[in-house]
Design an enzyme around this catalytic site. Structure first.
Site: not given
Length: 248
Positions: A134, A138
């Site tokens: 990601h 995040k």
């Protein structure tokens, strides 16, 4: 005339929230009636029938509780929902029998298919590991999708009578082998330029199977978000995973 669904977005100033607002505004059967950011008073949620909750793990339980107490259905994309938090939410929902809440670790249809395929494959392979990537913004790891995938794989392995994933590692002071989620190794990468990506690698003697899904843009999540908004009112109580709405 079709009854239009009034929708509020909580976390409207975030990357996912802004995309969700645009998707709701563009939908022929939905009306965006409220945008709420950090620190805003949710009040009556601007008269919404459904709230889309896209904030951060520390804020999400209180936001969802606010929706439930006011009889507003909630579609939740925020991750970090532990079993303890889910149990508390189920108890709260028992006092509001007509309210539905969907907790969705991932809204991308391809990701849901990948999870379903991984669950099917799990009973055939001795080795399995999950790698998720990601963007560096995040805040939680592993991702909700990776944790959910690992739990589904683990359940399928138990049902098939498989033991632990083979691994002779006896020394790993720096955690190079990653985390273990229900006994399944899970590795989390955080890289600039990425959005949401996951690979599930299976291995047996003489062969390998790799399942991979990539979301290159947050627009890929919007069909799932809208599907959740349209269906959550027909599913009272707590549902974990959009796949239950889609027959997967």
């Amino acid at each position: 005339m079709t009854d239009r669904i009034p929708v509020a977005v909580i976390g409207a100033s975030g990357r996912m929230g802004m995309q969700a607002c645009r998707a709701v505004e563009d939908a022929h059967d939905l009306d965006l009636v409220g945008r709420f950011g950090a620190g805003d008073d949710l009040g009556d949620l601007a008269g919404a029938r459904v709230a889309v909750e896209l904030t951060v793990p520390d804020a999400s339980p209180a936001n969802v509780a606010h929706c439930v107490e006011r009889g507003v259905h909630a579609v939740v994309g925020t991750t970090g929902w532990s079993q303890e938090r889910l149990d508390a939410l189920s108890e709260r929902l028992s006092g509001q029998p007509g309210v539905g809440v969907l907790i969705a670790p991932n809204f991308a249809i391809g990701a849901l298919l990948m999870m379903s395929f991984a669950q099917q494959a799990a009973r055939f392979y001795e080795s399995v590991e999950v790698v998720e990537t990601h963007h560096p913004g995040k805040v939680d790891a592993p991702s909700g999708t990776a944790a959910r995938t690992a739990s589904l794989i683990a359940a399928a392995r138990r049902e098939a009578g498989l033991g632990e994933v083979p691994d002779a590692t006896s020394s790993d002071p720096d955690g190079a082998r990653g985390a273990r989620v229900d006994g399944v190794p899970v590795h989390a990468l955080r890289m600039r330029g990425r959005v949401a990506h996951q690979e599930v690698a299976f291995g047996a003697v003489g062969e390998a199977l790799t399942l991979r899904h990539d979301s290159f843009d947050r627009v890929s999540f919007m069909p799932g978000v809208l599907s959740g908004v349209r269906q959550v009112g027909d599913h009272p109580g707590l549902t974990v995973g959009l796949e239950h709405y889609l027959g997967l």
